[in-house]
Design an enzyme around this catalytic site. Structure first.
Site, PDB file in Angstrom:
ATOM      1  N   PRO A 148       3.047  -3.741  16.032  1.00  0.00           N
ATOM      2  CA  PRO A 148       3.121  -3.632  17.346  1.00  0.00           C
ATOM      3  C   PRO A 148       1.825  -3.314  18.163  1.00  0.00           C
ATOM      4  O   PRO A 148       1.645  -3.564  19.281  1.00  0.00           O
ATOM      5  CB  PRO A 148       4.172  -2.529  17.618  1.00  0.00           C
ATOM      6  CG  PRO A 148       4.236  -1.695  16.335  1.00  0.00           C
ATOM      7  CD  PRO A 148       3.775  -2.728  15.215  1.00  0.00           C
ATOM      8  N   THR A 168       0.302  -2.530   8.783  1.00  0.00           N
ATOM      9  CA  THR A 168      -0.950  -1.964   8.343  1.00  0.00           C
ATOM     10  C   THR A 168      -1.741  -1.962   9.160  1.00  0.00           C
ATOM     11  O   THR A 168      -2.395  -2.832   9.786  1.00  0.00           O
ATOM     12  CB  THR A 168      -1.243  -2.412   7.056  1.00  0.00           C
ATOM     13  OG1 THR A 168      -2.442  -1.641   6.363  1.00  0.00           O
ATOM     14  CG2 THR A 168      -1.789  -3.915   7.019  1.00  0.00           C
ATOM     15  N   ASP A 203       6.353   4.525  -1.285  1.00  0.00           N
ATOM     16  CA  ASP A 203       7.508   5.201  -1.167  1.00  0.00           C
ATOM     17  C   ASP A 203       8.802   4.756  -1.811  1.00  0.00           C
ATOM     18  O   ASP A 203       9.955   4.807  -1.567  1.00  0.00           O
ATOM     19  CB  ASP A 203       7.896   5.127   0.475  1.00  0.00           C
ATOM     20  CG  ASP A 203       7.799   3.794   1.004  1.00  0.00           C
ATOM     21  OD1 ASP A 203       7.636   3.689   2.282  1.00  0.00           O
ATOM     22  OD2 ASP A 203       8.189   2.696   0.409  1.00  0.00           O
ATOM     23  N   GLN A 260       0.873  -1.137   0.035  1.00  0.00           N
ATOM     24  CA  GLN A 260       0.096  -0.009   0.004  1.00  0.00           C
ATOM     25  C   GLN A 260       1.004   1.311   0.150  1.00  0.00           C
ATOM     26  O   GLN A 260       0.531   2.380  -0.059  1.00  0.00           O
ATOM     27  CB  GLN A 260      -1.060  -0.111   1.226  1.00  0.00           C
ATOM     28  CG  GLN A 260      -1.901  -1.080   1.384  1.00  0.00           C
ATOM     29  CD  GLN A 260      -2.549  -1.183   2.806  1.00  0.00           C
ATOM     30  OE1 GLN A 260      -3.420  -0.459   2.964  1.00  0.00           O
ATOM     31  NE2 GLN A 260      -2.026  -1.718   3.709  1.00  0.00           N
ATOM     32  N   CYS A 293      -0.833  13.700 -15.061  1.00  0.00           N
ATOM     33  CA  CYS A 293      -1.843  14.869 -15.327  1.00  0.00           C
ATOM     34  C   CYS A 293      -2.978  14.777 -14.914  1.00  0.00           C
ATOM     35  O   CYS A 293      -3.695  13.692 -14.958  1.00  0.00           O
ATOM     36  CB  CYS A 293      -1.795  15.260 -16.980  1.00  0.00           C
ATOM     37  SG  CYS A 293      -2.977  16.440 -17.494  1.00  0.00           S
ATOM     38  N   HIS A 324      -1.327   1.407  -4.227  1.00  0.00           N
ATOM     39  CA  HIS A 324      -1.710   2.892  -4.335  1.00  0.00           C
ATOM     40  C   HIS A 324      -0.786   3.762  -5.020  1.00  0.00           C
ATOM     41  O   HIS A 324      -0.699   4.859  -4.771  1.00  0.00           O
ATOM     42  CB  HIS A 324      -1.902   3.340  -2.914  1.00  0.00           C
ATOM     43  CG  HIS A 324      -2.673   2.535  -1.880  1.00  0.00           C
ATOM     44  ND1 HIS A 324      -2.710   2.240  -0.556  1.00  0.00           N
ATOM     45  CD2 HIS A 324      -4.033   1.724  -2.361  1.00  0.00           C
ATOM     46  CE1 HIS A 324      -3.983   1.624  -0.085  1.00  0.00           C
ATOM     47  NE2 HIS A 324      -4.624   1.301  -1.350  1.00  0.00           N
TER      48      HIS A 324
HETATM   49  C1  BV8 Z   1     -11.901   2.965  -3.520  1.00  0.00           C
HETATM   50  C2  BV8 Z   1      -2.022   6.787  -1.353  1.00  0.00           C
HETATM   51  C3  BV8 Z   1     -13.411   2.460  -5.015  1.00  0.00           C
HETATM   52  C4  BV8 Z   1      -2.179   8.200  -1.181  1.00  0.00           C
HETATM   53  C5  BV8 Z   1      -3.941   5.718   0.099  1.00  0.00           C
HETATM   54  C6  BV8 Z   1     -16.346   6.757   0.591  1.00  0.00           C
HETATM   55  C7  BV8 Z   1     -16.005   7.197  -0.548  1.00  0.00           C
HETATM   56  C8  BV8 Z   1     -15.371   6.489  -1.449  1.00  0.00           C
HETATM   57  C9  BV8 Z   1     -14.507   5.185  -0.989  1.00  0.00           C
HETATM   58  C10 BV8 Z   1     -14.571   4.875   0.325  1.00  0.00           C
HETATM   59  C11 BV8 Z   1     -15.714   5.741   1.202  1.00  0.00           C
HETATM   60  N1  BV8 Z   1     -15.544   5.060   2.432  1.00  0.00           N
HETATM   61  C12 BV8 Z   1     -14.711   4.073   2.352  1.00  0.00           C
HETATM   62  C13 BV8 Z   1     -14.302   4.125   0.939  1.00  0.00           C
HETATM   63  C14 BV8 Z   1     -13.192   3.113   0.765  1.00  0.00           C
HETATM   64  C15 BV8 Z   1     -11.796   3.822   0.995  1.00  0.00           C
HETATM   65  C16 BV8 Z   1     -11.600   3.472   2.378  1.00  0.00           C
HETATM   66  O1  BV8 Z   1     -11.036   2.380   2.844  1.00  0.00           O
HETATM   67  N2  BV8 Z   1     -11.586   4.375   3.522  1.00  0.00           N
HETATM   68  C17 BV8 Z   1     -11.281   3.889   4.788  1.00  0.00           C
HETATM   69  C18 BV8 Z   1     -10.465   5.170   5.634  1.00  0.00           C
HETATM   70  C19 BV8 Z   1     -12.539   3.601   5.414  1.00  0.00           C
HETATM   71  N3  BV8 Z   1     -10.949   3.537   0.031  1.00  0.00           N
HETATM   72  C20 BV8 Z   1     -10.669   4.001  -1.014  1.00  0.00           C
HETATM   73  O2  BV8 Z   1     -11.155   5.096  -1.130  1.00  0.00           O
HETATM   74  C21 BV8 Z   1      -9.873   3.401  -1.934  1.00  0.00           C
HETATM   75  N4  BV8 Z   1     -10.770   3.382  -3.398  1.00  0.00           N
HETATM   76  O3  BV8 Z   1     -12.333   2.574  -2.609  1.00  0.00           O
HETATM   77  O4  BV8 Z   1     -12.252   3.015  -4.794  1.00  0.00           O
HETATM   78  C22 BV8 Z   1     -14.372   3.727  -4.968  1.00  0.00           C
HETATM   79  C23 BV8 Z   1     -14.189   4.714  -6.103  1.00  0.00           C
HETATM   80  C24 BV8 Z   1     -15.054   5.697  -6.168  1.00  0.00           C
HETATM   81  C25 BV8 Z   1     -16.277   5.576  -5.365  1.00  0.00           C
HETATM   82  C26 BV8 Z   1     -16.339   4.719  -4.320  1.00  0.00           C
HETATM   83  C27 BV8 Z   1     -15.403   3.699  -4.438  1.00  0.00           C
HETATM   84  C28 BV8 Z   1      -8.492   4.026  -2.294  1.00  0.00           C
HETATM   85  C29 BV8 Z   1      -7.847   3.739  -1.036  1.00  0.00           C
HETATM   86  C30 BV8 Z   1      -6.350   4.210  -1.139  1.00  0.00           C
HETATM   87  C31 BV8 Z   1      -6.236   5.641  -0.443  1.00  0.00           C
HETATM   88  N5  BV8 Z   1      -4.797   6.211  -0.697  1.00  0.00           N
HETATM   89  N6  BV8 Z   1      -2.760   6.327   0.009  1.00  0.00           N
HETATM   90  C32 BV8 Z   1      -1.102   8.696  -0.073  1.00  0.00           C
HETATM   91  O5  BV8 Z   1      -0.138   7.950   0.434  1.00  0.00           O
HETATM   92  O6  BV8 Z   1      -1.124   9.972   0.202  1.00  0.00           O
HETATM   93  S1  BV8 Z   1      -4.222   5.145   1.761  1.00  0.00           S
HETATM   94  C33 BV8 Z   1      -3.270   5.349   3.084  1.00  0.00           C
HETATM   95  O7  BV8 Z   1      -3.710   4.313   3.911  1.00  0.00           O
HETATM   96  C34 BV8 Z   1      -1.856   4.882   2.955  1.00  0.00           C
HETATM   97  O8  BV8 Z   1      -1.016   5.227   1.804  1.00  0.00           O
HETATM   98  C35 BV8 Z   1      -1.950   3.418   2.981  1.00  0.00           C
HETATM   99  O9  BV8 Z   1      -1.736   2.936   1.764  1.00  0.00           O
HETATM  100  C36 BV8 Z   1      -3.168   3.233   3.691  1.00  0.00           C
HETATM  101  C37 BV8 Z   1      -3.381   2.274   4.802  1.00  0.00           C
HETATM  102  O10 BV8 Z   1      -2.515   2.756   5.793  1.00  0.00           O
HETATM  103  P1  BV8 Z   1      -1.392   2.123   6.483  1.00  0.00           P
HETATM  104  O11 BV8 Z   1      -0.370   1.767   5.588  1.00  0.00           O
HETATM  105  O12 BV8 Z   1      -2.267   0.837   7.337  1.00  0.00           O
HETATM  106  O13 BV8 Z   1      -0.803   2.816   7.360  1.00  0.00           O
HETATM  107  P2  BV8 Z   1      -1.454   3.369   8.835  1.00  0.00           P
HETATM  108  O14 BV8 Z   1      -0.698   4.681   9.376  1.00  0.00           O
HETATM  109  O15 BV8 Z   1      -2.657   3.393   8.843  1.00  0.00           O
HETATM  110  O16 BV8 Z   1      -1.013   2.226   9.796  1.00  0.00           O
HETATM  111  C38 BV8 Z   1       0.551   2.114  10.014  1.00  0.00           C
HETATM  112  C39 BV8 Z   1       0.540   0.551  10.813  1.00  0.00           C
HETATM  113  O17 BV8 Z   1       1.746   0.305  11.202  1.00  0.00           O
HETATM  114  C40 BV8 Z   1      -0.297   0.914  12.207  1.00  0.00           C
HETATM  115  O18 BV8 Z   1      -0.975  -0.238  12.347  1.00  0.00           O
HETATM  116  C41 BV8 Z   1       0.955   0.638  13.362  1.00  0.00           C
HETATM  117  O19 BV8 Z   1       0.679   0.114  14.536  1.00  0.00           O
HETATM  118  C42 BV8 Z   1       1.839  -0.158  12.375  1.00  0.00           C
HETATM  119  N7  BV8 Z   1       3.554   0.245  12.754  1.00  0.00           N
HETATM  120  C43 BV8 Z   1       4.075   1.085  13.269  1.00  0.00           C
HETATM  121  N8  BV8 Z   1       5.059   0.928  13.225  1.00  0.00           N
HETATM  122  C44 BV8 Z   1       5.540  -0.353  12.874  1.00  0.00           C
HETATM  123  C45 BV8 Z   1       4.333  -0.862  12.603  1.00  0.00           C
HETATM  124  N9  BV8 Z   1       4.196  -1.972  12.118  1.00  0.00           N
HETATM  125  C46 BV8 Z   1       5.180  -2.949  11.946  1.00  0.00           C
HETATM  126  N10 BV8 Z   1       6.473  -2.335  12.358  1.00  0.00           N
HETATM  127  C47 BV8 Z   1       6.596  -1.241  12.859  1.00  0.00           C
HETATM  128  N11 BV8 Z   1       7.930  -0.835  13.245  1.00  0.00           N
END
Ligand code: BV8
Length: 249
Positions: A217, A191, A107, A104, A130, A122
């Protein structure tokens, strides 16, 4: 031999596995110094919620702000190096006949570490496209305008990442779904398991009867569903897992 106690059932299953799929999130890059997506933003960006900035709506309303947020993140990532977690996945890929790395993250740290079979669900923060044409732009004339404009049509340029509300790249998503449905072992690493459709992949693997392993963690909505929940940092657990599976014999 690594000090981290890992379930011997998992180590043995990994050693003999032929098909493994891995899904990574921002947590695997945390130990490289790249802030995760949901942890508190710092400085100028502390006042903004990433889920609100990473949207077409935010870009339409404040293109300069969104472009500068990504430029700041690019700069942070350029200063980062792949960490032992990324490198352990490169080793795992070498030992597993059919290995698929689904990320996801935007980087490029998996590619810089040396992974090959990478599915970027992603997009990638270092690619630009564009906004009007939705087509890649490799280069554009220097200038003061922010965001810069498409040399073909004059539209605004944007990062080639998938924003909330945007479709994921179909080829990568279909390949990821196939990998999840056929894997013997599926890892969900670093994630929060909150964002769909990526968060659906470990559930597909579970439904298909795979062994599902979470490395984080913190607990996530997936933690109660997985076969093995390893609570710790990816940069510590993954090297230990690889060492115990293939180096300790
Ligand atoms: C889609 C790129 C179909 C950009 C990202 C309403 C309207 C439209 C869609 C939705 C909606 N409601 C819900 C949705 C679906 C939506 C969604 O899922 N929303 C969630 C919030 C509920 N999804 C979408 O919109 C997707 N598209 O559904 O299209 C569609 C189309 C049109 C209309 C309807 C539907 C698109 C999703 C992609 C979004 N882009 N990134 C950018 O980077 O700027 S997502 C973003 O969150 C991040 O980039 C990452 O990819 C993603 C997940 O985050 P994580 O990677 O998990 O990171 P996070 O910080 O959350 O967690 C880190 C974890 O690491 C933690 O658990 C932590 O404990 C752990 N950690 C910390 N240190 C360590 C560790 N683990 C191991 N070792 C360590 N040392």
């Amino acid at each position: 031999m690594s000090a981290i106690p890992l379930p011997s059932a998992l180590v043995n299953r990994l050693r003999s596995a032929r098909r493994v799929a891995v899904l990574t999130g921002a947590g695997i890059s945390a130990e490289s110094g790249v802030p995760t997506f949901r942890e508190a933003q710092t400085g100028l960006w502390a006042q903004y919620n990433p889920e609100e900035l990473a949207t077409p709506r935010a870009f339409r309303r404040q293109p300069k702000l969104v472009w500068e947020w990504y430029a700041w993140r690019q700069q942070r990532i350029r200063q980062a190096e792949p960490n032992p977690g990324h490198q352990a996945l490169v080793s795992m890929e070498r030992h597993i006949p059919e290995f698929t790395l689904i990320t996801q993250n935007v980087d490029s740290l998996h590619r810089r570490a040396g992974s090959h079979q990478i599915l970027e669900l992603h997009g990638n923060i270092f690619r630009t496209k564009c906004f009007s044409e939705d087509r890649p732009v490799e280069s554009w004339p220097d200038g003061d305008e922010i965001p810069p404009r498409c040399p073909r049509c004059g539209g605004l340029l944007r990062p080639d990442v998938v924003w909330f509300g945007e479709m994921l790249p179909a080829t990568a998503l279909h390949a990821a779904e196939h990998a999840a449905a056929t894997a013997e072992i599926f890892f969900s690493i670093g994630t929060s398991a909150l964002v769909y459709p990526a968060a659906d992949l470990p559930l597909r693997a579970l439904d298909a009867g795979a062994t599902v392993v979470e490395i984080n963690p913190q607990p996530t909505p997936l933690s109660s569903r997985v076969t093995f929940s390893l609570n710790g940092a990816a940069g510590e657990i993954l090297p230990a897992l690889v060492a115990q599976a293939w180096e300790a014999i």
